[in-house]
Motif scaffolding. Structure first.
Motif, PDB file in Angstrom:
ATOM      1  N   ARG A  79     -11.030 -22.323 -20.132  1.00  0.00           N
ATOM      2  CA  ARG A  79     -11.359 -21.334 -20.840  1.00  0.00           C
ATOM      3  C   ARG A  79     -11.794 -21.418 -22.353  1.00  0.00           C
ATOM      4  NH1 ARG A  79      -7.210 -16.901 -18.652  1.00  0.00           N
ATOM      5  NH2 ARG A  79      -8.158 -15.532 -20.244  1.00  0.00           N
ATOM      6  N   THR A  80     -11.187 -22.266 -22.853  1.00  0.00           N
ATOM      7  CA  THR A  80     -11.362 -22.573 -24.491  1.00  0.00           C
ATOM      8  C   THR A  80     -12.757 -23.171 -24.705  1.00  0.00           C
ATOM      9  OG1 THR A  80      -8.964 -22.718 -24.985  1.00  0.00           O
ATOM     10  CG2 THR A  80     -10.895 -23.783 -26.454  1.00  0.00           C
ATOM     11  N   PHE A  81     -13.224 -24.172 -23.591  1.00  0.00           N
ATOM     12  CA  PHE A  81     -14.636 -24.787 -23.675  1.00  0.00           C
ATOM     13  C   PHE A  81     -15.589 -23.467 -23.351  1.00  0.00           C
ATOM     14  CE2 PHE A  81     -18.134 -26.742 -22.045  1.00  0.00           C
ATOM     15  CZ  PHE A  81     -18.351 -27.922 -22.925  1.00  0.00           C
ATOM     16  N   ARG A  82     -15.213 -22.736 -22.444  1.00  0.00           N
ATOM     17  CA  ARG A  82     -16.262 -21.589 -22.167  1.00  0.00           C
ATOM     18  C   ARG A  82     -16.546 -20.750 -23.412  1.00  0.00           C
ATOM     19  NH1 ARG A  82     -14.556 -17.546 -17.842  1.00  0.00           N
ATOM     20  NH2 ARG A  82     -13.130 -16.842 -19.409  1.00  0.00           N
ATOM     21  N   ALA A  83     -15.354 -20.463 -24.142  1.00  0.00           N
ATOM     22  CA  ALA A  83     -15.238 -19.499 -25.332  1.00  0.00           C
ATOM     23  C   ALA A  83     -16.173 -20.106 -26.207  1.00  0.00           C
ATOM     24  CB  ALA A  83     -14.053 -19.005 -25.694  1.00  0.00           C
ATOM     25  N   LEU A  84     -15.871 -21.338 -26.623  1.00  0.00           N
ATOM     26  CA  LEU A  84     -16.616 -22.067 -27.531  1.00  0.00           C
ATOM     27  C   LEU A  84     -18.019 -22.354 -27.286  1.00  0.00           C
ATOM     28  CD1 LEU A  84     -14.083 -25.021 -28.586  1.00  0.00           C
ATOM     29  CD2 LEU A  84     -14.894 -23.076 -30.077  1.00  0.00           C
ATOM     30  N   LYS A  85     -18.279 -22.596 -26.102  1.00  0.00           N
ATOM     31  CA  LYS A  85     -19.808 -22.687 -25.785  1.00  0.00           C
ATOM     32  C   LYS A  85     -20.510 -21.297 -25.838  1.00  0.00           C
ATOM     33  CE  LYS A  85     -22.720 -24.582 -21.771  1.00  0.00           C
ATOM     34  NZ  LYS A  85     -22.738 -24.706 -20.130  1.00  0.00           N
ATOM     35  N   MET A  86     -19.807 -20.186 -25.670  1.00  0.00           N
ATOM     36  CA  MET A  86     -20.549 -19.002 -25.714  1.00  0.00           C
ATOM     37  C   MET A  86     -21.163 -18.843 -27.166  1.00  0.00           C
ATOM     38  SD  MET A  86     -18.784 -15.105 -25.202  1.00  0.00           S
ATOM     39  CE  MET A  86     -18.495 -15.702 -23.197  1.00  0.00           C
ATOM     40  N   VAL A  87     -20.334 -19.438 -28.256  1.00  0.00           N
ATOM     41  CA  VAL A  87     -20.732 -19.285 -29.703  1.00  0.00           C
ATOM     42  C   VAL A  87     -21.211 -20.570 -29.895  1.00  0.00           C
ATOM     43  CG1 VAL A  87     -18.725 -17.819 -30.034  1.00  0.00           C
ATOM     44  CG2 VAL A  87     -18.514 -19.984 -30.470  1.00  0.00           C
ATOM     45  N   GLY A  88     -21.722 -21.485 -29.379  1.00  0.00           N
ATOM     46  CA  GLY A  88     -22.515 -22.595 -29.502  1.00  0.00           C
ATOM     47  C   GLY A  88     -21.612 -23.501 -30.460  1.00  0.00           C
ATOM     48  N   LEU A  89     -20.262 -23.786 -30.134  1.00  0.00           N
ATOM     49  CA  LEU A  89     -19.619 -24.599 -30.954  1.00  0.00           C
ATOM     50  C   LEU A  89     -18.841 -25.664 -29.847  1.00  0.00           C
ATOM     51  CD1 LEU A  89     -18.216 -22.613 -33.843  1.00  0.00           C
ATOM     52  CD2 LEU A  89     -20.119 -24.322 -33.914  1.00  0.00           C
ATOM     53  N   GLN A  90     -19.157 -25.840 -28.736  1.00  0.00           N
ATOM     54  CA  GLN A  90     -18.566 -26.691 -27.726  1.00  0.00           C
ATOM     55  C   GLN A  90     -18.068 -28.123 -28.358  1.00  0.00           C
ATOM     56  OE1 GLN A  90     -21.406 -25.375 -27.390  1.00  0.00           O
ATOM     57  NE2 GLN A  90     -22.840 -26.709 -26.210  1.00  0.00           N
TER      58      GLN A  90
END
Length: 228
Positions: free
Chosen positions: A117-128
């Motif tokens: 879920r953390t990776f998904r959230a960071l990907k959503m904001v372009g910072l994975q």
């Protein structure tokens, strides 16, 4: 989704932050709260987050009555909320991954699900790609996006943002607002407190204006349509 009925907040005999505030927000709306400094915007968000309680009136949100809510129920309410602050409130000694995953860890989510879920959230904001970095290694705009990822990691029903673009240049501010609009398009109710009139004019959303703690105006979105 959210209803305020004759809400007032008075800190002492002299300082009244809010007075007789009443309005409703439907699920899936995008609403700006605006007004000059001291108008009551931040106080209103604190009431919605249940950081403070009203001196009078009632607030209902997602089935909760906030004014009379027992302390033990506050964590249940906050699981449904995401909050973005102007000063980010990131933990400098923790990585970006750890900052975003912190909420899930507190809630007892498994390590495997925290990672997903953390990776998904960071990907959503372009910072994975920044998950191993620390806050001070990021620009102001990147730190704000991390704060947004942290607010979204628990899939909140409502996103509250207090002057989220106050420290950003116009281009970054527009980028952050585009992100909020995309989040709103996925069904999250978004409430943004800002004094930036140019930003509000570009976004063309519903605007509730506050002045000296009172509702000065409630202007619907230009289309007068609400996506639910």
């Amino acid at each position: 989704m959210i209803t305020l009925t004759h809400v007032g907040k008075q800190y002492d005999r002299i300082h009244t932050a809010l007075a007789d505030v009443s309005f409703g927000i439907e699920a899936g709306e995008f609403v700006f709260l605006t007004g000059p400094s001291g108008a009551g915007k931040s106080t209103l968000l604190k009431l919605l987050f249940r950081e403070q309680v009203p001196s009078s009136g009632e607030i209902q949100m997602a089935g909760h009555r906030l004014a009379s809510m027992p302390e033990k129920e506050i964590p249940l309410l906050r699981r449904k909320l995401g909050v973005v602050f102007q000063d980010f409130k990131l933990i400098r000694s923790r990585t970006i991954f750890e900052n975003v995953a912190f909420v899930l860890k507190v809630l007892g989510v498994s390590a495997a699900e925290q990672k997903q879920r953390t990776f998904r959230a960071l990907k959503m904001v372009g910072l994975q790609h920044k998950l191993s970095s620390y806050p001070l290694q990021l620009s102001g705009g990147e730190q704000q996006r991390v704060a947004i990822a942290r607010a979204l990691v628990n899939d909140p029903l409502v996103l509250l943002a207090d002057e989220p673009t106050g420290n950003l240049d116009p281009d970054l501010a527009q980028e952050i607002m585009a992100l909020f609009e995309r989040i709103n398009g996925q069904g999250t109710t978004v409430i943004v407190a800002t004094h930036d009139r140019s930003l509000i004019q570009r976004m063309k959303k519903r605007v509730i204006g506050l002045d000296h703690g009172r509702i000065a105006f409630d202007q619907p979105a230009p289309t007068s349509l609400v996506t639910v």
